[in-house]
Design an enzyme around this catalytic site. Structure first.
Site, PDB file in Angstrom:
ATOM      1  N   ASN A 110       0.840  -1.201   0.000  1.00 57.99           N
ATOM      2  CA  ASN A 110       0.000   0.000   0.000  1.00 57.99           C
ATOM      3  C   ASN A 110       0.871   1.246   0.000  1.00 57.99           C
ATOM      4  O   ASN A 110       1.964   1.218   0.558  1.00 57.99           O
ATOM      5  CB  ASN A 110      -0.905   0.005   1.233  1.00 57.99           C
ATOM      6  CG  ASN A 110      -1.999  -1.018   1.116  1.00 57.99           C
ATOM      7  OD1 ASN A 110      -2.490  -1.267   0.022  1.00 57.99           O
ATOM      8  ND2 ASN A 110      -2.370  -1.622   2.246  1.00 57.99           N
ATOM      9  N   CYS A 136      -5.757  -7.465  -3.035  1.00 62.27           N
ATOM     10  CA  CYS A 136      -6.198  -7.014  -1.717  1.00 62.27           C
ATOM     11  C   CYS A 136      -7.302  -7.922  -1.212  1.00 62.27           C
ATOM     12  O   CYS A 136      -8.179  -8.338  -1.971  1.00 62.27           O
ATOM     13  CB  CYS A 136      -6.706  -5.583  -1.807  1.00 62.27           C
ATOM     14  SG  CYS A 136      -7.229  -4.949  -0.216  1.00 62.27           S
ATOM     15  N   HIS A 137      -7.260  -8.199   0.072  1.00 65.42           N
ATOM     16  CA  HIS A 137      -8.213  -9.148   0.649  1.00 65.42           C
ATOM     17  C   HIS A 137      -9.430  -8.474   1.276  1.00 65.42           C
ATOM     18  O   HIS A 137     -10.312  -9.140   1.771  1.00 65.42           O
ATOM     19  CB  HIS A 137      -7.514 -10.010   1.707  1.00 65.42           C
ATOM     20  CG  HIS A 137      -6.852  -9.194   2.775  1.00 65.42           C
ATOM     21  ND1 HIS A 137      -5.903  -9.701   3.605  1.00 65.42           N
ATOM     22  CD2 HIS A 137      -6.982  -7.903   3.129  1.00 65.42           C
ATOM     23  CE1 HIS A 137      -5.479  -8.755   4.438  1.00 65.42           C
ATOM     24  NE2 HIS A 137      -6.129  -7.661   4.153  1.00 65.42           N
ATOM     25  N   HIS A 184      -9.471  -0.216  -1.278  1.00 64.65           N
ATOM     26  CA  HIS A 184      -9.913   0.209   0.058  1.00 64.65           C
ATOM     27  C   HIS A 184     -11.091   1.178   0.022  1.00 64.65           C
ATOM     28  O   HIS A 184     -11.504   1.693   1.067  1.00 64.65           O
ATOM     29  CB  HIS A 184      -8.757   0.823   0.880  1.00 64.65           C
ATOM     30  CG  HIS A 184      -7.678  -0.172   1.186  1.00 64.65           C
ATOM     31  ND1 HIS A 184      -6.387   0.191   1.453  1.00 64.65           N
ATOM     32  CD2 HIS A 184      -7.705  -1.518   1.253  1.00 64.65           C
ATOM     33  CE1 HIS A 184      -5.654  -0.879   1.684  1.00 64.65           C
ATOM     34  NE2 HIS A 184      -6.446  -1.940   1.567  1.00 64.65           N
TER      35      HIS A 184
END
Lengths: 460, 356
Positions: free
Chosen positions: A150, A172-173, A208
């Site tokens: 990130n 990304c999880h 995000h």
């Protein structure tokens, strides 16, 4: 068993590297060499020992050899895949760009994506990623590159900006956690107990700050169920008891923010609450500790991260010295599945971060966005996911444009563009130019050793 | 001598209408029939007529909207309104009635006079143009800011440059929030040399372009900046004439048109104020490129907010109104619940107006 070479940049990582090594150990169809490269060579060496110990365990199905590379060239040469998970700078710089803003009443929950922290971290990251992208171009131009670092969007964007032919995507999880919530919704509303990855979703956004406007399981439409679910849990959050959120650890929350965002905007916010709030105006969720407590999420202190790192280091040394047993467990990440699909062993649809080729029709082309993509042999094709809902799209565009300003700071080697970007961020918009200048100058002073790339604009 | 038909629809005849019509009448080789909607009170029409310097070649009369639009070459839309600045809560509050009226009129023009040029005379230029574009998708919507030139001259004066004619500049932005991206005084480029003028340097250091908006708009977009724009140089109002559309004499004008690519990277259809090449029945925007990134961020926010307002009005959507309010700078210190409360009050007021 397919034999490949993986170059792992940031191979000394305490968390991601171990997760990946675990997943590798549990994968029977793959094997080969993982070349760990890290500017902290000792950490890479320790991880190599840990990885090789994992492979020696009886439950390990994969056949991997973990080595340490002393240079990017050595790591990347003959690599089929490149994994990148680095910390741009150190936690000492992070401590400043996350916590120094508190003087101006700005609390940052994660501090690695957007907001002041995302901006300063981005400034440190971009020169590093230019070096990495150029090295990939020179030594492994055909390799697939999986980014885990990130700020994800800006990292992947930098890779493409420097080496446009790169075959890179960001992983990304966060979306998976929301799929788990959707799985719970389905269970509560229908009684069906379904693994989260069987919930079909249409994620759209930037990393995000991803949103889901379509969620189904077989013939069940989960969107109206989620509406009822939000009404039921909006005021209390998703944990069983009122105070449970206080005990979920520094990375946890009661998911109240995403319920509130659905309540207001009728789209499912598909990231952790701590991430989401950093994308939004300060007054909504981050206006002081009372409001933060009310919304039941935590500010992750950098000291907490340092403590975790130290424990990881100590554990690595104990494992290296034979004083601690290494354990293998699935991480829940998609990385290995993606690699298998790219080798043609499977087919996969999952969310990734890639430049917008039209997969989100109302966001700028070329900018890195997050949607589903189809993985097959040597190809990742974004799925045309339609339009984002107007309001999330509007905020997303503001962040995309701020990223472009940050990239300009990098290209022009001029920090005055980054100063400007700081003033346009959603969480700082209520501050005066003088406050922005003061914040910028203070934090820049602390991270200056990492800013040698920038020739102008350090002093206003 | 060819006769052209001009229609004026709406409910008011402001001095701006007079200015525009006068600019058309000024051309010697054109003859005009000016058809004024019967929805404009006859007494206002008569008073307005007296203020025009119209010679015997031309003719003016009142008629139904349908009759006005028959064979109309250009249609002015003039609706009563009084927003203090063209953005923000004040404008949103007033926009329901105004936008509805403009859209109804725009649709009427698009159906009954599809080849006519549409000129909305409004202080909410960007919002009205966005709404008209959304409702009609006409590429023939034009708007010109009457005070534009005097604001550009103010910068020329602030730069300490000698006034030259013609002053050559390219502006870019959404209407009422545009910026000078290029300007020359004869062979001297405004941005070509290090600027010695302290006042102008401060602006350029902060924004990398010079704004051509009113102080009110600037203060709305940048509420904490406390920066004062140079005072407009009075009495140098923009030449409104679009007679080139009818005479074929080529002119360059700064005007607002729907974006067809002149603003790189900005959404198509967004109203864009920049240079246009005006010829016989044609206005071709000149490619203007992009604005500095920071200004683009603010412009995009304003544009997105306007889209939400238009959607709120055209779709009677309280949700879109709430979202537009959530984007407003004056609501930055409010929580979502507080913004919801404010927008609900406004929405209820809108709906009450609608029901009456």
């Amino acid at each position: 068993m397919k034999k490949i070479k993986i170059a792992y940049i940031g191979g000394g990582s305490r968390l991601w590297a171990r997760n990946l090594m675990s997943d590798m150990a549990l994968e029977k169809d793959l094997g080969g060499e993982v070349a760990l490269y890290d500017i902290v060579a000792e950490a890479a060496k320790n991880n190599a020992i840990i990885g090789n110990n994992m492979m020696a365990k009886h439950e390990a199905l994969g056949d991997w050899r973990f080595t340490c590379a002393s240079s990017l060239e050595e790591a990347l040469t003959f690599a089929d895949f490149v994994l990148i998970s680095i910390l741009p700078g150190t936690f000492e710089e992070m401590r400043h760009y996350v916590h120094d803003t508190e003087k101006w009443g700005l609390y940052q929950t994660v501090g690695d994506t957007v907001g002041p922290a995302g901006i300063f971290r981005g400034l440190i990251m971009m020169p590093m990623y230019e070096v990495i992208a150029k090295a990939i171009q020179s030594y492994a131009p055909k390799a697939w590159v999986l980014n885990f670092t990130n700020p994800m969007t800006l990292c992947v964007q930098t890779l493409y900006n420097v080496f446009p032919e790169i075959k890179a995507f960001g992983n990304c999880h966060e979306v998976f956690f929301v799929q788990r919530i959707l799985s719970r919704v389905l269970k509560e509303k229908t009684g069906l107990d379904i693994p989260y990855h069987d919930i079909r979703i249409n994620p759209l956004g930037i990393n995000h700050f991803t949103w889901i406007n379509h969620a189904t399981y077989d013939e069940y439409d989960i969107m109206p169920m989620y509406q009822e679910f939000v009404e039921q849990y909006h005021d209390i959050g998703l944990l069983p008891k009122e105070d449970d959120w206080k005990h979920v650890g520094p990375f946890g929350s009661a998911e109240k923010v995403k319920l509130d965002l659905f309540h207001h905007f009728q789209v499912i916010a598909a990231a952790g609450d701590r991430h989401l709030v950093e994308f939004l105006p300060h007054a909504w969720y981050l206006n002081g500790q009372d409001q933060i407590d009310q919304n039941k999420f935590h500010l992750t202190k950098v000291q907490t991260r340092i403590d975790i790192m130290n424990r990881g280091n100590e554990s690595a040394i104990r494992i290296r010295d034979g004083l601690e047993e290494v354990s293998i467990h699935p991480s829940g990440e998609d990385g290995i599945e993606q690699i298998k699909a790219l080798l043609g062993l499977t087919e996969l649809i999952t969310n990734v971060n890639m430049p917008n080729l039209g997969q989100i029709s109302n966001l700028p082309l070329g900018h890195v966005v997050e949607t589903n993509a189809l993985f097959r042999k040597d190809s990742v094709r974004p799925i045309m996911s339609g339009e984002m809902e107007p309001f999330p799209a509007t905020i997303t565009k503001q962040h995309i444009l701020t990223h472009q300003l940050l990239w300009k700071a990098y290209v022009e080697k001029d920090l005055s563009f980054a100063r400007e970007a700081l003033g346009y961020d959603q969480v700082t918009m209520h501050l005066s130019p003088d406050q922005i200048d003061a914040m910028f100058d203070e934090i820049i002073g602390h991270i200056q050793p990492y800013l040698t790339h920038y020739e102008r604009g350090i002093v206003r | 001598m060819k006769t052209f038909q001009c229609a004026i629809l709406g409910n008011s005849l402001s001095s701006e209408v007079t200015n525009w019509i006068q600019s058309l009448l000024y051309e010697d080789q054109l003859t005009w029939q000016i058809a004024v909607s019967l929805e404009i009170p006859n007494q206002d029409y008569q008073t307005w007529l007296l203020s025009l310097k119209m010679d015997a070649r031309h003719r003016s009369f009142q008629a139904t909207n349908r009759e006005c639009l028959q064979k109309a070459d250009i249609v002015f839309l003039s609706v009563e309104e009084a927003a203090s600045i063209p953005f923000g809560i004040d404008t949103i509050s007033q926009s329901y009635q105004v936008i509805r009226t403009y859209v109804d009129l725009g649709k009427m023009v698009a159906t009954q006079a599809p080849d006519a040029w549409i000129v909305p005379l409004t202080s909410m230029r960007a919002l009205v143009m966005s709404a008209l574009w959304k409702a009609t998708h006409s590429q023939k919507i034009i708007s010109i800011d009457l005070n534009f030139h005097e604001r550009v001259l103010a910068w020329e004066s602030a730069l300490g440059l000698e006034a030259v004619q013609p002053l050559r500049y390219v502006a870019l932005g959404i209407p009422d929030f545009s910026w000078i991206v290029e300007a020359t005084n004869q062979d001297q480029s405004w941005y070509g040399e290090p600027i010695k003028n302290q006042f102008v340097s401060t602006w350029l250091a902060r924004f990398r372009a010079l704004p051509v908006c009113s102080q009110g708009v600037f203060d709305y977009v940048y509420p904490l900046y406390s920066m004062k724009l140079p005072k407009p140089i009075g009495n140098t109002r923009t030449n409104l004439s679009l007679a080139s559309l009818f005479t074929g004499k080529q002119t360059l004008r700064t005007l607002a048109l729907p974006n067809t690519g002149q603003w790189k990277g900005f959404p198509l259809g967004c109203p864009v104020e920049t240079l246009g090449l005006v010829r016989l029945n044609q206005v071709q925007p000149v490619y203007a490129g992009t604005l500095p990134e920071g200004v683009t961020i603010q412009s995009m926010r304003l544009y997105d907010q306007m889209q939400l307002v238009v959607d709120a009005i055209l779709g009677d959507s309280s949700q879109r109104l709430f979202e537009a309010m959530a984007l407003d700078r004056s609501n930055l210190s409010y929580t979502l619940d507080e913004i919801r409360e404010r927008s609900n009050i406004l929405f209820e007021t809108w709906m009450k107006y609608k029901s009456t």
